[in-house]
Design a protein around this motif. Structure first.
Motif, PDB file in Angstrom:
ATOM      1  N   ASP A 160      11.712 -10.352   4.969  1.00  0.00           N
ATOM      2  CA  ASP A 160      11.484  -9.070   5.640  1.00  0.00           C
ATOM      3  C   ASP A 160      12.749  -8.486   6.265  1.00  0.00           C
ATOM      4  OD1 ASP A 160       8.801  -8.801   5.001  1.00  0.00           O
ATOM      5  OD2 ASP A 160       8.086  -9.802   6.819  1.00  0.00           O
TER       6      ASP A 160
ATOM      7  N   GLU B  71       7.481   8.715   7.866  1.00  0.00           N
ATOM      8  CA  GLU B  71       6.788   7.525   7.335  1.00  0.00           C
ATOM      9  C   GLU B  71       5.653   7.131   8.270  1.00  0.00           C
ATOM     10  OE1 GLU B  71       8.950   3.820   7.698  1.00  0.00           O
ATOM     11  OE2 GLU B  71      10.219   4.621   9.276  1.00  0.00           O
TER      12      GLU B  71
ATOM     13  N   ILE C 203      15.632   0.472   5.317  1.00  0.00           N
ATOM     14  CA  ILE C 203      15.198   1.372   6.402  1.00  0.00           C
ATOM     15  C   ILE C 203      16.298   1.578   7.435  1.00  0.00           C
ATOM     16  CG2 ILE C 203      13.513   1.708   8.242  1.00  0.00           C
ATOM     17  CD1 ILE C 203      11.581   0.005   6.684  1.00  0.00           C
TER      18      ILE C 203
ATOM     19  N   ASN D 121      -6.029   3.324   4.124  1.00  0.00           N
ATOM     20  CA  ASN D 121      -6.232   4.664   4.668  1.00  0.00           C
ATOM     21  C   ASN D 121      -4.959   5.499   4.438  1.00  0.00           C
ATOM     22  OD1 ASN D 121      -6.761   6.901   6.225  1.00  0.00           O
ATOM     23  ND2 ASN D 121      -7.616   5.727   7.934  1.00  0.00           N
TER      24      ASN D 121
ATOM     25  N   ALA E 127       6.072   2.516   2.751  1.00  0.00           N
ATOM     26  CA  ALA E 127       6.270   1.316   3.575  1.00  0.00           C
ATOM     27  C   ALA E 127       6.919   0.268   2.693  1.00  0.00           C
ATOM     28  CB  ALA E 127       4.945   0.802   4.109  1.00  0.00           C
ATOM     29  N   ILE E 128       7.627  -0.650   3.342  1.00  0.00           N
ATOM     30  CA  ILE E 128       8.359  -1.650   2.587  1.00  0.00           C
ATOM     31  C   ILE E 128       8.002  -3.044   3.099  1.00  0.00           C
ATOM     32  CG2 ILE E 128      10.439  -1.763   4.031  1.00  0.00           C
ATOM     33  CD1 ILE E 128      10.659  -1.033   0.356  1.00  0.00           C
ATOM     34  N   GLY E 129       8.049  -4.034   2.244  1.00  0.00           N
ATOM     35  CA  GLY E 129       7.744  -5.404   2.660  1.00  0.00           C
ATOM     36  C   GLY E 129       6.950  -6.115   1.578  1.00  0.00           C
TER      37      GLY E 129
ATOM     38  N   HIS F  16       2.622   2.161  10.090  1.00  0.00           N
ATOM     39  CA  HIS F  16       2.241   0.866   9.510  1.00  0.00           C
ATOM     40  C   HIS F  16       3.235   0.369   8.454  1.00  0.00           C
ATOM     41  CE1 HIS F  16       0.841   2.539   5.649  1.00  0.00           C
ATOM     42  NE2 HIS F  16       0.123   3.443   6.289  1.00  0.00           N
ATOM     43  N   GLY F  17       3.073  -0.902   8.091  1.00  0.00           N
ATOM     44  CA  GLY F  17       3.890  -1.511   7.048  1.00  0.00           C
ATOM     45  C   GLY F  17       3.162  -1.513   5.712  1.00  0.00           C
ATOM     46  N   SER F  18       3.538  -2.460   4.845  1.00  0.00           N
ATOM     47  CA  SER F  18       3.031  -2.456   3.466  1.00  0.00           C
ATOM     48  C   SER F  18       1.657  -3.120   3.326  1.00  0.00           C
ATOM     49  CB  SER F  18       4.047  -3.151   2.555  1.00  0.00           C
ATOM     50  OG  SER F  18       4.262  -4.470   3.020  1.00  0.00           O
ATOM     51  N   ALA F  19       1.117  -3.620   4.428  1.00  0.00           N
ATOM     52  CA  ALA F  19      -0.244  -4.201   4.489  1.00  0.00           C
ATOM     53  C   ALA F  19      -0.584  -5.065   3.275  1.00  0.00           C
ATOM     54  CB  ALA F  19      -1.282  -3.083   4.660  1.00  0.00           C
ATOM     55  N   PRO F  20       0.152  -6.152   3.054  1.00  0.00           N
ATOM     56  CA  PRO F  20      -0.112  -6.991   1.878  1.00  0.00           C
ATOM     57  C   PRO F  20      -1.534  -7.545   1.831  1.00  0.00           C
ATOM     58  CG  PRO F  20       1.528  -8.010   3.357  1.00  0.00           C
ATOM     59  CD  PRO F  20       1.293  -6.632   3.847  1.00  0.00           C
ATOM     60  N   ASP F  21      -2.180  -7.639   2.999  1.00  0.00           N
ATOM     61  CA  ASP F  21      -3.551  -8.189   3.013  1.00  0.00           C
ATOM     62  C   ASP F  21      -4.562  -7.290   2.312  1.00  0.00           C
ATOM     63  OD1 ASP F  21      -3.093  -6.396   5.126  1.00  0.00           O
ATOM     64  OD2 ASP F  21      -4.550  -7.333   6.468  1.00  0.00           O
ATOM     65  N   ILE F  22      -4.260  -5.998   2.186  1.00  0.00           N
ATOM     66  CA  ILE F  22      -5.224  -5.111   1.503  1.00  0.00           C
ATOM     67  C   ILE F  22      -4.596  -4.394   0.302  1.00  0.00           C
ATOM     68  CG2 ILE F  22      -6.709  -4.725   3.522  1.00  0.00           C
ATOM     69  CD1 ILE F  22      -5.264  -1.936   3.757  1.00  0.00           C
TER      70      ILE F  22
ATOM     71  N   ILE G 180       0.822  -1.218   0.000  1.00  0.00           N
ATOM     72  CA  ILE G 180       0.000   0.000   0.000  1.00  0.00           C
ATOM     73  C   ILE G 180       0.853   1.264   0.000  1.00  0.00           C
ATOM     74  CG2 ILE G 180      -1.970  -1.092   1.167  1.00  0.00           C
ATOM     75  CD1 ILE G 180      -1.055   0.456   3.751  1.00  0.00           C
TER      76      ILE G 180
HETATM   77  P1  NAI Z   1       1.168  -3.793   8.612  1.00  0.00           P
HETATM   78  O1  NAI Z   1       1.273  -2.520   9.374  1.00  0.00           O
HETATM   79  O2  NAI Z   1       1.544  -3.741   7.176  1.00  0.00           O
HETATM   80  O3  NAI Z   1      -0.343  -4.329   8.720  1.00  0.00           O
HETATM   81  C1  NAI Z   1      -0.967  -4.662   9.957  1.00  0.00           C
HETATM   82  C2  NAI Z   1      -2.495  -4.571   9.796  1.00  0.00           C
HETATM   83  O4  NAI Z   1      -2.896  -3.188   9.707  1.00  0.00           O
HETATM   84  C3  NAI Z   1      -2.993  -5.234   8.527  1.00  0.00           C
HETATM   85  O5  NAI Z   1      -4.215  -5.873   8.795  1.00  0.00           O
HETATM   86  C4  NAI Z   1      -3.215  -4.086   7.572  1.00  0.00           C
HETATM   87  O6  NAI Z   1      -4.205  -4.293   6.606  1.00  0.00           O
HETATM   88  C5  NAI Z   1      -3.603  -2.952   8.508  1.00  0.00           C
HETATM   89  N1  NAI Z   1      -3.168  -1.642   7.979  1.00  0.00           N
HETATM   90  C6  NAI Z   1      -1.906  -1.156   7.959  1.00  0.00           C
HETATM   91  N2  NAI Z   1      -1.861   0.035   7.376  1.00  0.00           N
HETATM   92  C7  NAI Z   1      -3.122   0.328   6.998  1.00  0.00           C
HETATM   93  C8  NAI Z   1      -3.721   1.427   6.317  1.00  0.00           C
HETATM   94  N3  NAI Z   1      -2.997   2.496   5.907  1.00  0.00           N
HETATM   95  N4  NAI Z   1      -5.049   1.377   6.059  1.00  0.00           N
HETATM   96  C9  NAI Z   1      -5.772   0.349   6.478  1.00  0.00           C
HETATM   97  N5  NAI Z   1      -5.280  -0.723   7.126  1.00  0.00           N
HETATM   98  C10 NAI Z   1      -3.967  -0.737   7.376  1.00  0.00           C
HETATM   99  O7  NAI Z   1       2.051  -4.851   9.400  1.00  0.00           O
HETATM  100  P2  NAI Z   1       2.432  -6.388   9.046  1.00  0.00           P
HETATM  101  O8  NAI Z   1       1.260  -7.050   8.422  1.00  0.00           O
HETATM  102  O9  NAI Z   1       3.013  -6.921  10.287  1.00  0.00           O
HETATM  103  O10 NAI Z   1       3.620  -6.304   7.987  1.00  0.00           O
HETATM  104  C11 NAI Z   1       3.431  -6.309   6.581  1.00  0.00           C
HETATM  105  C12 NAI Z   1       4.756  -5.999   5.909  1.00  0.00           C
HETATM  106  O11 NAI Z   1       5.174  -4.668   6.215  1.00  0.00           O
HETATM  107  C13 NAI Z   1       5.903  -6.917   6.354  1.00  0.00           C
HETATM  108  O12 NAI Z   1       6.665  -7.210   5.205  1.00  0.00           O
HETATM  109  C14 NAI Z   1       6.709  -6.049   7.329  1.00  0.00           C
HETATM  110  O13 NAI Z   1       8.073  -6.395   7.396  1.00  0.00           O
HETATM  111  C15 NAI Z   1       6.513  -4.701   6.710  1.00  0.00           C
HETATM  112  N6  NAI Z   1       6.670  -3.552   7.645  1.00  0.00           N
HETATM  113  C16 NAI Z   1       7.322  -2.459   7.157  1.00  0.00           C
HETATM  114  C17 NAI Z   1       7.439  -1.332   7.915  1.00  0.00           C
HETATM  115  C18 NAI Z   1       8.089  -0.135   7.304  1.00  0.00           C
HETATM  116  O14 NAI Z   1       8.171  -0.023   6.086  1.00  0.00           O
HETATM  117  N7  NAI Z   1       8.590   0.809   8.085  1.00  0.00           N
HETATM  118  C19 NAI Z   1       6.886  -1.243   9.280  1.00  0.00           C
HETATM  119  C20 NAI Z   1       6.156  -2.441   9.672  1.00  0.00           C
HETATM  120  C21 NAI Z   1       6.072  -3.556   8.881  1.00  0.00           C
END
Ligand code: NAI
Ligand code: MG
Length: 357
Positions: A80, A273, A88, A289, A72-74, A276-282, A11
Motif C-alpha cells: 500500500d 476522488e 497519489i 456505492n 481509488a488505488i490499492g 474511500h479506498g479500493s474496498a477489496p472486500d466488495i 471498486i
Molecule cells: P476502504 O475505504 O477501501 O474500505 C473501508 C470499508 O468501507 C470497507 O468495508 C469497504 O467495503 C467500505 N466501502 C468503501 N467504499 C465503499 C463504497 N463506495 N461502497 C460501499 N462500501 C464501501 O479502506 P481500506 O479497506 O482501509 O483500504 C483498502 C485499500 O484502499 C488499501 O489498499 C488502501 O491503501 C487503499 N486506500 C486508497 C485510498 C485512495 O485511493 N485515495 C484511500 C484509502 C485507502
C-alpha cells in the motif's frame, strides 16, 4: 475542458464507470458543456507490468489537463505504501494541491448511525502536502537490538497559513462564523504548538470568524456527540485524514463522501476522488456505492467553473436517496452500482428540466 481520468484498482473502475455515465448525461442535457476525457490506467496492474505506478513523464502529462478525476488505488499484490507514495502523493504534492476539501453533510433518506436528529453539515479542510505525511525519516541499525525508526513531521509557516486561509476564505464565502482547529499541542510540543501559533496568527486577519481549538482526542468525541455544531474544521494531514473517515461514518458511510485535492492558485490541475479506498472486500461484485465518486465529479465541475452543474448533480443524488427505492447495500438496500448510477442519471434529467421553469 479536458479531464484526466484515473479509475485505479478494486471498486475504483466500477464507481468511475457510473461517474462517466453521469458526465455523458450532463453533456447531452447541456450543450454548453464540452468535455474531453482521457483515461489513464495507472494502477496496480500497470505497476506489476512495468515496476512503476505511472510513466516517468506522468505528471507532465497530467499537467496538461484542467482537472483529474481519480477513483481509488490499492491492491493486495502491491504494498500500500507503494501505491500511495508513487501515485497519489506525487500528484498531491507536485501539483501543490494543499487543500484537501471534504464535505460532511447529512443526506435525505440516509440514517446517521448516531442518535442525533440534527442535520450535520460541515466541511473539513485537511492540509494535504506536508505535516505527518512527509516521508522524511528512516531506519537505523537494521537487524540489531538497537534497531530504530524515525518519521519526521514537517510543518511550515507557509503550509499552515495556506490551509487556514483557505478554510477562513471558505467560511466567509459561505457565511459561517466559526473555524475549528484540530490540535494536540499539549503532547506534541514542537509541531503542534507551531500549528496553534500560525492558526492564531492567520485567523487574526479574519476578525469576523471565531476560532475554536480542540485537542484531537476530544474533537473525535465531539464529532460523535454533537456533530451539528461544526461549520468548518481545519486539520493537519494525519488528523484531517482520520477526521474525514469519521465524518463519512457519521453521515452514513464511506460510499457517500467525496473530496477535492485542490490547488487554489490554479497553477496545476486539481484532483477529485472519493474519500474511500479500493474496498477489496466488495470489489468485482458490482455492489459498491458510486455516490462518492459521482459527487467527486460534481465537486470537479464546480471547481472548473460550473457550480450550476455541481448543484444539479447533488440535487439528483439527494432526490434518488430521498425517494429511497434505489439504494446500494452499504446504505441498506439491494441495488447494484449500475442501478444506482442509472437512477441518478434519470433524476438528473428531471432536475435539469425543472431548472428552467
Ligand atoms: P476502504 O475505504 O477501501 O474500505 C473501508 C470499508 O468501507 C470497507 O468495508 C469497504 O467495503 C467500505 N466501502 C468503501 N467504499 C465503499 C463504497 N463506495 N461502497 C460501499 N462500501 C464501501 O479502506 P481500506 O479497506 O482501509 O483500504 C483498502 C485499500 O484502499 C488499501 O489498499 C488502501 O491503501 C487503499 N486506500 C486508497 C485510498 C485512495 O485511493 N485515495 C484511500 C484509502 C485507502
Ligand atoms: Mg483516508
Amino acid at each position: 475542458m479536458k479531464i484526466a481520468v484515473i479509475p485505479g484498482d478494486g471498486i475504483g473502475p466500477e464507481v468511475m464507470e457510473q461517474a462517466l455515465t453521469v458526465l455523458d448525461t450532463l453533456q447531452t442535457l447541456d450543450k454548453t458543456l464540452e468535455v474531453e476525457t482521457m483515461t489513464f490506467h495507472w494502477d496496480s496492474v500497470y505497476y506489476l507490468q512495468t515496476g512503476r505506478m505511472m510513466p516517468k513523464d506522468g505528471l507532465e502529462t497530467l499537467a496538461q489537463y484542467d482537472a483529474i478525476l481519480f477513483g481509488a488505488i490499492g491492491d493486495a499484490r502491491v504494498p500500500d505504501d507503494v501505491t500511495v507514495w508513487e501515485l497519489i502523493m506525487p500528484i498531491r504534492k507536485q501539483f501543490q494541491q494543499y487543500v484537501n476539501f471534504r464535505p460532511v453533510k447529512s443526506l435525505p433518506g440516509i440514517a446517521s448511525p448516531l442518535a442525533t436528529k440534527e442535520p450535520i453539515d460541515f466541511v473539513i479542510f485537511r492540509e494535504n502536502t506536508e505535516g505527518e505525511y512527509s516521508n522524511s525519516g528512516g531506519r537505523l541499525y537494521g537487524g540489531t537490538e538497537r534497531e530504530l525508526a524515525i518519521q519526521n513531521t514537517v510543518m511550515t509557516k507557509e503550509g499552515i497559513a495556506n490551509i487556514v486561509s483557505a478554510a477562513c476564505d471558505y467560511a466567509l464565502k459561505y457565511k459561517k462564523s466559526t473555524v475549528t482547529s484540530a490540535t494536540k499541542s499539549n503532547a506534541v510540543t514542537h509541531t503542534m504548538k507551531f500549528w496553534d501559533a500560525i492558526v492564531q496568527e492567520t485567523m487574526s486577519r479574519y476578525p469576523q470568524l471565531q476560532l475554536k481549538s480542540y485537542y484531537i482526542d476530544a474533537l473525535v468525541a465531539y464529532f460523535v456527540e454533537r456533530p451539528e455544531e461544526f461549520e468548518v474544521v481545519v486539520a493537519s494531514n494525519l488528523f484531517g485524514d482520520i477526521l474525514s473517515d469519521l465524518g463519512s461514518a457519521i453521515i452514513g458511510g464511506l460510499g457517500l463522501s467525496p473530496s477535492g485535492n485542490i490547488n487554489p492558485t490554479r497553477t496545476y490541475p486539481s484532483m477529485f476522488e472519493p474519500v474511500h479506498g479500493s474496498a477489496p472486500d466488495i470489489a468485482g461484485r458490482g455492489i459498491a456505492n458510486p455516490i462518492a465518486q459521482i459527487w467527486s465529479l460534481a465537486l470537479l465541475l464546480g471547481h472548473v467553473g460550473r457550480p450550476d452543474l455541481e448543484q444539479l448533480v447533488v440535487q439528483a443524488i439527494e432526490q434518488v436517496l430521498a425517494q429511497s427505492e434505489v439504494k446500494t447495500a452499504d446504505i441498506g438496500g439491494t441495488a447494484t452500482t449500475q442501478q444506482m448510477g442509472e437512477a441518478i442519471c434519470m433524476a438528473l434529467k428531471g432536475c435539469y428540466e425543472m431548472r428552467g421553469v
